[in-house]
Design a protein around this motif. Sequence first.
Motif, PDB file in Angstrom:
ATOM      1  N   LEU A   2      -3.388  -9.298   0.851  1.00  0.00           N
ATOM      2  CA  LEU A   2      -2.767 -10.128   1.887  1.00  0.00           C
ATOM      3  C   LEU A   2      -1.795 -11.146   1.283  1.00  0.00           C
ATOM      4  N   MET A   3      -1.090 -10.783   0.247  1.00  0.00           N
ATOM      5  CA  MET A   3      -0.214 -11.708  -0.469  1.00  0.00           C
ATOM      6  C   MET A   3       0.858 -12.302   0.426  1.00  0.00           C
ATOM      7  N   ALA A   4       1.455 -11.514   1.330  1.00  0.00           N
ATOM      8  CA  ALA A   4       2.580 -11.984   2.129  1.00  0.00           C
ATOM      9  C   ALA A   4       2.169 -12.532   3.481  1.00  0.00           C
ATOM     10  N   ASN A   5       0.903 -12.517   3.813  1.00  0.00           N
ATOM     11  CA  ASN A   5       0.479 -12.865   5.161  1.00  0.00           C
ATOM     12  C   ASN A   5       0.282 -14.375   5.284  1.00  0.00           C
ATOM     13  N   SER A   6       1.153 -14.989   6.103  1.00  0.00           N
ATOM     14  CA  SER A   6       1.061 -16.435   6.313  1.00  0.00           C
ATOM     15  C   SER A   6       0.753 -16.792   7.761  1.00  0.00           C
ATOM     16  N   ILE A   7       0.957 -15.824   8.680  1.00  0.00           N
ATOM     17  CA  ILE A   7       0.747 -16.139  10.100  1.00  0.00           C
ATOM     18  C   ILE A   7      -0.294 -15.226  10.748  1.00  0.00           C
ATOM     19  N   GLY A   8      -0.629 -14.103  10.133  1.00  0.00           N
ATOM     20  CA  GLY A   8      -1.570 -13.170  10.720  1.00  0.00           C
ATOM     21  C   GLY A   8      -2.992 -13.702  10.711  1.00  0.00           C
ATOM     22  N   VAL A   9      -3.787 -13.203  11.663  1.00  0.00           N
ATOM     23  CA  VAL A   9      -5.181 -13.641  11.770  1.00  0.00           C
ATOM     24  C   VAL A   9      -6.089 -12.409  11.851  1.00  0.00           C
ATOM     25  N   ASN A  10      -7.351 -12.656  11.607  1.00  0.00           N
ATOM     26  CA  ASN A  10      -8.385 -11.637  11.764  1.00  0.00           C
ATOM     27  C   ASN A  10      -8.149 -10.407  10.878  1.00  0.00           C
ATOM     28  N   ASN A  11      -7.592 -10.607   9.708  1.00  0.00           N
ATOM     29  CA  ASN A  11      -7.403  -9.537   8.750  1.00  0.00           C
ATOM     30  C   ASN A  11      -8.521  -9.555   7.710  1.00  0.00           C
ATOM     31  N   THR A  12      -8.866  -8.325   7.212  1.00  0.00           N
ATOM     32  CA  THR A  12      -9.829  -8.207   6.127  1.00  0.00           C
ATOM     33  C   THR A  12      -9.232  -7.283   5.075  1.00  0.00           C
ATOM     34  N   ARG A  17      -4.038  -5.850  -4.285  1.00  0.00           N
ATOM     35  CA  ARG A  17      -2.856  -5.646  -3.464  1.00  0.00           C
ATOM     36  C   ARG A  17      -3.139  -4.879  -2.173  1.00  0.00           C
ATOM     37  N   ALA A  18      -4.339  -4.959  -1.694  1.00  0.00           N
ATOM     38  CA  ALA A  18      -4.635  -4.378  -0.391  1.00  0.00           C
ATOM     39  C   ALA A  18      -3.879  -5.159   0.677  1.00  0.00           C
ATOM     40  N   MET A  19      -3.181  -4.455   1.592  1.00  0.00           N
ATOM     41  CA  MET A  19      -2.337  -5.064   2.632  1.00  0.00           C
ATOM     42  C   MET A  19      -1.393  -6.097   2.024  1.00  0.00           C
ATOM     43  N   ILE A  30      -9.591  -1.663   2.694  1.00  0.00           N
ATOM     44  CA  ILE A  30     -10.532  -1.740   1.582  1.00  0.00           C
ATOM     45  C   ILE A  30     -10.150  -0.672   0.567  1.00  0.00           C
ATOM     46  N   GLY A  31      -9.774  -1.135  -0.644  1.00  0.00           N
ATOM     47  CA  GLY A  31      -9.404  -0.198  -1.686  1.00  0.00           C
ATOM     48  C   GLY A  31      -8.140  -0.635  -2.401  1.00  0.00           C
ATOM     49  N   TYR A  32      -8.020  -0.248  -3.627  1.00  0.00           N
ATOM     50  CA  TYR A  32      -6.854  -0.590  -4.450  1.00  0.00           C
ATOM     51  C   TYR A  32      -5.569  -0.144  -3.754  1.00  0.00           C
ATOM     52  N   GLN A  33      -4.627  -1.102  -3.478  1.00  0.00           N
ATOM     53  CA  GLN A  33      -3.329  -0.881  -2.862  1.00  0.00           C
ATOM     54  C   GLN A  33      -3.411  -0.197  -1.505  1.00  0.00           C
ATOM     55  N   SER A  34      -4.540  -0.270  -0.848  1.00  0.00           N
ATOM     56  CA  SER A  34      -4.641   0.306   0.491  1.00  0.00           C
ATOM     57  C   SER A  34      -3.740  -0.473   1.446  1.00  0.00           C
ATOM     58  N   GLY A  35      -2.893   0.252   2.212  1.00  0.00           N
ATOM     59  CA  GLY A  35      -1.972  -0.379   3.158  1.00  0.00           C
ATOM     60  C   GLY A  35      -0.932  -1.256   2.502  1.00  0.00           C
ATOM     61  N   ILE A  36      -0.604  -0.993   1.255  1.00  0.00           N
ATOM     62  CA  ILE A  36       0.252  -1.909   0.498  1.00  0.00           C
ATOM     63  C   ILE A  36       1.638  -2.081   1.098  1.00  0.00           C
ATOM     64  N   ASN A  37       2.195  -1.077   1.713  1.00  0.00           N
ATOM     65  CA  ASN A  37       3.569  -1.142   2.231  1.00  0.00           C
ATOM     66  C   ASN A  37       3.646  -1.371   3.731  1.00  0.00           C
ATOM     67  N   GLY A  48     -10.171   3.283   1.182  1.00  0.00           N
ATOM     68  CA  GLY A  48     -10.062   4.133   0.014  1.00  0.00           C
ATOM     69  C   GLY A  48      -8.863   3.790  -0.863  1.00  0.00           C
ATOM     70  N   TYR A  49      -8.893   4.248  -2.066  1.00  0.00           N
ATOM     71  CA  TYR A  49      -7.838   4.016  -3.056  1.00  0.00           C
ATOM     72  C   TYR A  49      -6.484   4.461  -2.495  1.00  0.00           C
ATOM     73  N   GLN A  50      -5.532   3.512  -2.358  1.00  0.00           N
ATOM     74  CA  GLN A  50      -4.172   3.732  -1.872  1.00  0.00           C
ATOM     75  C   GLN A  50      -4.127   4.402  -0.495  1.00  0.00           C
ATOM     76  N   SER A  51      -5.207   4.296   0.256  1.00  0.00           N
ATOM     77  CA  SER A  51      -5.199   4.876   1.602  1.00  0.00           C
ATOM     78  C   SER A  51      -4.167   4.161   2.461  1.00  0.00           C
TER      79      SER A  51
END
Length: 357
Positions: A2-12, A17-19, A30-37, A48-51
Motif C-alpha cells: 500500500l505504498m501509494a495509498n493515501s486516501i483509500g480505506v478498508n484495504n488489507t 509491495r502488495a497493492m 496477500i502475497g509478494y507483489q500481489s496486485g502491484i500494478n 498468492g505470489y504476484q497474483s
Amino acid sequence: ALMANSIGVNNTALGYRAMYSNIYSNNTAIGYQSGINNINGSANVFLGYQSGYNEAGSNKLYISNSNTASPLIYGEFDNNLLTINGLTTIDSNLIVNGRFWQTGIGNSVLIGIDAGLNDDLTVNANVFIGYQSGYNTTSGYNNIAIGKNAMYNSNTNNVIAIGENAALSATGAGASIAIGPNSLKVAGTAGGIHNTAIGSSALVSNSGGSFNVALGMTAGYNVTYGSYNIMMGNESLHAITTGQKNIAIGHQAGFSTTGNENIFIGHTAGYNETGSKKLYIDNSNTTTPLIYGDFNDDQITINGDFTVTGQYNISSLNTAPTSSTATGTLGEIRITSDYIYICTATNTWVRTQLTSF
C-alpha cells in the motif's frame, strides 16, 4: 505494501509491495507483489505470489502463485462469475444456482472422467457426459453421448448415443441414434449409416447395414450388413444378418428369418420362417398363420373362416379348368361367365352352371 495509498480505506495488504500502487479502497492482497500494478481498482481480492499482477480493474478475484492472466481461480464479484482454469475435483454435492458453462472447448460440453479426452477442441459442438464418453472423438461434430464409454471409439458426426457402450465404435455411423446399453455397439465400422436402435443390445452387431430401425431388447441382434429393415419388439428379426427390407412387429416376430422383403406382424409371427417375400399375421409361432401370403407369387391364404359383410367383387373372371382332372388344389374356386368351378380334391373338379334371371 500500500505504498501509494493515501486516501483509500478498508484495504488489507500483506507481502512485499502488495497493492503497491493502489489509491482506492476495500482491496485485499496477500502475497509478494500481489496486485502491484492496480492503481484505481477497488473491492479486489488477490491471493498468492504476484497474483493479479497486471489487473487494473475492480471487483476481481485472483488466486494464483504467478503473474498469469488466467489464474487457477478467477472471479468477478459484480457479475457473480467464477472461473477455474484447471482440473476440479468435488468430493461432495455441487449445487449451481445459475448457469454453468465451459469455455475453450469448441462449444462442446465435456463432463466426466476422460470424457472427450481427445477432442481437438475446434468448434465441434459435442456433448459428452459420462466416464470416457466420446473418448477417441477428435474432429467429429454435433454428437451427443451420455453414459459410460458411449461413443468411446467413434469419430463421426450427428450421432445420439445414450447408455453404456452405446455406439461404442461408431466410426462411420453418421446420423444414427443408439439408446440403450450396447445398442449399435459397432455401428459404422464397415460403413453403416442412418440407423436407429432403441433397446438393450439393439443392432449390437450392425457394422455395415444402413437405414435400419430396431426397437426392443436385442432387436436385430445379429444384423451385420442388412439394410432397410424395421424391427419392433424384443428379439424381433433376431437371426437376420444381411437380409434387406424386412418388417417385423411383435415379440420374436421373424425370429429365425435370414431372408429379404418379409412382413411379420404379431407375437412370434413367422418365428420359424427362413425364406423371403413372405407375409405372416398371427399371435403365435404357427406355420399356418391366420393370414399367410407370398409376395413373389401374389398369393394370400386365410387359415380360418372368411366373412364378407359387404359386397364381394372379383377384378376379373378366371380361366376354366381344361377338364375335371385338371391340375388343382383342394378348395380352389374359379369363376367364369358360364360356370363356377370348385376343386373338391387334388386335381378333381366339379362345376355348376350359371343361368340368367
